[in-house]
Design a protein around this motif. Sequence first.
Motif, PDB file in Angstrom:
ATOM      1  N   GLN A  68      39.778  34.478  12.576  1.00 33.64           N
ATOM      2  CA  GLN A  68      40.607  33.490  13.265  1.00 33.64           C
ATOM      3  C   GLN A  68      39.749  32.378  13.860  1.00 33.64           C
ATOM      4  O   GLN A  68      40.121  31.204  13.805  1.00 33.64           O
ATOM      5  CB  GLN A  68      41.436  34.148  14.361  1.00 33.64           C
ATOM      6  CG  GLN A  68      42.562  34.985  13.802  1.00 33.64           C
ATOM      7  CD  GLN A  68      43.343  35.699  14.893  1.00 33.64           C
ATOM      8  OE1 GLN A  68      42.871  35.878  16.012  1.00 33.64           O
ATOM      9  NE2 GLN A  68      44.552  36.116  14.561  1.00 33.64           N
ATOM     10  N   GLU A  69      38.612  32.755  14.412  1.00 34.84           N
ATOM     11  CA  GLU A  69      37.704  31.770  14.993  1.00 34.84           C
ATOM     12  C   GLU A  69      37.171  30.826  13.904  1.00 34.84           C
ATOM     13  O   GLU A  69      37.134  29.609  14.085  1.00 34.84           O
ATOM     14  CB  GLU A  69      36.548  32.494  15.684  1.00 34.84           C
ATOM     15  CG  GLU A  69      35.582  31.607  16.406  1.00 34.84           C
ATOM     16  CD  GLU A  69      34.509  32.426  17.082  1.00 34.84           C
ATOM     17  OE1 GLU A  69      33.325  32.236  16.730  1.00 34.84           O
ATOM     18  OE2 GLU A  69      34.843  33.270  17.943  1.00 34.84           O
ATOM     19  N   ALA A  73      40.474  25.669  12.756  1.00 34.64           N
ATOM     20  CA  ALA A  73      40.851  24.294  12.416  1.00 34.64           C
ATOM     21  C   ALA A  73      41.984  24.272  11.387  1.00 34.64           C
ATOM     22  O   ALA A  73      42.939  23.503  11.517  1.00 34.64           O
ATOM     23  CB  ALA A  73      39.637  23.522  11.889  1.00 34.64           C
ATOM     24  N   ALA A  74      41.887  25.115  10.373  1.00 33.30           N
ATOM     25  CA  ALA A  74      42.934  25.167   9.343  1.00 33.30           C
ATOM     26  C   ALA A  74      44.242  25.679   9.925  1.00 33.30           C
ATOM     27  O   ALA A  74      45.320  25.153   9.609  1.00 33.30           O
ATOM     28  CB  ALA A  74      42.478  26.052   8.187  1.00 33.30           C
ATOM     29  N   LEU A  75      44.180  26.686  10.775  1.00 34.92           N
ATOM     30  CA  LEU A  75      45.387  27.218  11.398  1.00 34.92           C
ATOM     31  C   LEU A  75      46.050  26.171  12.283  1.00 34.92           C
ATOM     32  O   LEU A  75      47.280  26.009  12.268  1.00 34.92           O
ATOM     33  CB  LEU A  75      45.065  28.477  12.205  1.00 34.92           C
ATOM     34  CG  LEU A  75      44.593  29.690  11.394  1.00 34.92           C
ATOM     35  CD1 LEU A  75      44.060  30.772  12.324  1.00 34.92           C
ATOM     36  CD2 LEU A  75      45.718  30.230  10.539  1.00 34.92           C
ATOM     37  N   ASP A  76      45.240  25.467  13.061  1.00 35.69           N
ATOM     38  CA  ASP A  76      45.786  24.423  13.927  1.00 35.69           C
ATOM     39  C   ASP A  76      46.413  23.300  13.108  1.00 35.69           C
ATOM     40  O   ASP A  76      47.479  22.779  13.460  1.00 35.69           O
ATOM     41  CB  ASP A  76      44.703  23.864  14.848  1.00 35.69           C
ATOM     42  CG  ASP A  76      44.284  24.851  15.926  1.00 35.69           C
ATOM     43  OD1 ASP A  76      45.027  25.833  16.167  1.00 35.69           O
ATOM     44  OD2 ASP A  76      43.204  24.642  16.531  1.00 35.69           O
ATOM     45  N   ALA A  77      45.757  22.926  11.999  1.00 30.48           N
ATOM     46  CA  ALA A  77      46.296  21.868  11.150  1.00 30.48           C
ATOM     47  C   ALA A  77      47.631  22.290  10.534  1.00 30.48           C
ATOM     48  O   ALA A  77      48.576  21.499  10.474  1.00 30.48           O
ATOM     49  CB  ALA A  77      45.294  21.514  10.054  1.00 30.48           C
ATOM     50  N   GLN A  78      47.713  23.523  10.088  1.00 28.02           N
ATOM     51  CA  GLN A  78      48.962  24.006   9.509  1.00 28.02           C
ATOM     52  C   GLN A  78      50.069  24.031  10.560  1.00 28.02           C
ATOM     53  O   GLN A  78      51.201  23.616  10.293  1.00 28.02           O
ATOM     54  CB  GLN A  78      48.784  25.393   8.914  1.00 28.02           C
ATOM     55  CG  GLN A  78      50.055  25.926   8.282  1.00 28.02           C
ATOM     56  CD  GLN A  78      49.894  27.314   7.688  1.00 28.02           C
ATOM     57  OE1 GLN A  78      48.891  27.976   7.886  1.00 28.02           O
ATOM     58  NE2 GLN A  78      50.898  27.760   6.967  1.00 28.02           N
ATOM     59  N   ASN A  79      49.752  24.526  11.746  1.00 24.28           N
ATOM     60  CA  ASN A  79      50.755  24.564  12.819  1.00 24.28           C
ATOM     61  C   ASN A  79      51.229  23.160  13.198  1.00 24.28           C
ATOM     62  O   ASN A  79      52.421  22.941  13.438  1.00 24.28           O
ATOM     63  CB  ASN A  79      50.204  25.294  14.042  1.00 24.28           C
ATOM     64  CG  ASN A  79      50.078  26.781  13.812  1.00 24.28           C
ATOM     65  OD1 ASN A  79      50.773  27.347  12.970  1.00 24.28           O
ATOM     66  ND2 ASN A  79      49.180  27.418  14.547  1.00 24.28           N
TER      67      ASN A  79
END
Length: 95
Positions: A68-69, A73-79
Amino acid sequence: MEAVARATGGAVTAGDFFPSGELARTYGLAETQAPLAAEARALGLDPDAIAAKAIQDAIRAEKARRWQEENRAALDAQNAWIEKHGLPLAKHRMF
């Protein structure tokens, strides 16, 4: 032994190589945890299996945290995209 566990994704662990009780002695747990291990055995529990499972759980949790760490960045961009555009195919959801 940790390398084997990492390479196999936890499918093979140190507990697979050591007979019952030897895992604790190998890692120096026998002296510090002897009273707890004795009580667990008296209750019909297997402290070696419990310890091996706890180690496996800790490894999995740490791997998940690191993933997750590393992918934050990818998770935040998707959200952010979903917040802006909504869920893809949301109009087809039945709930």
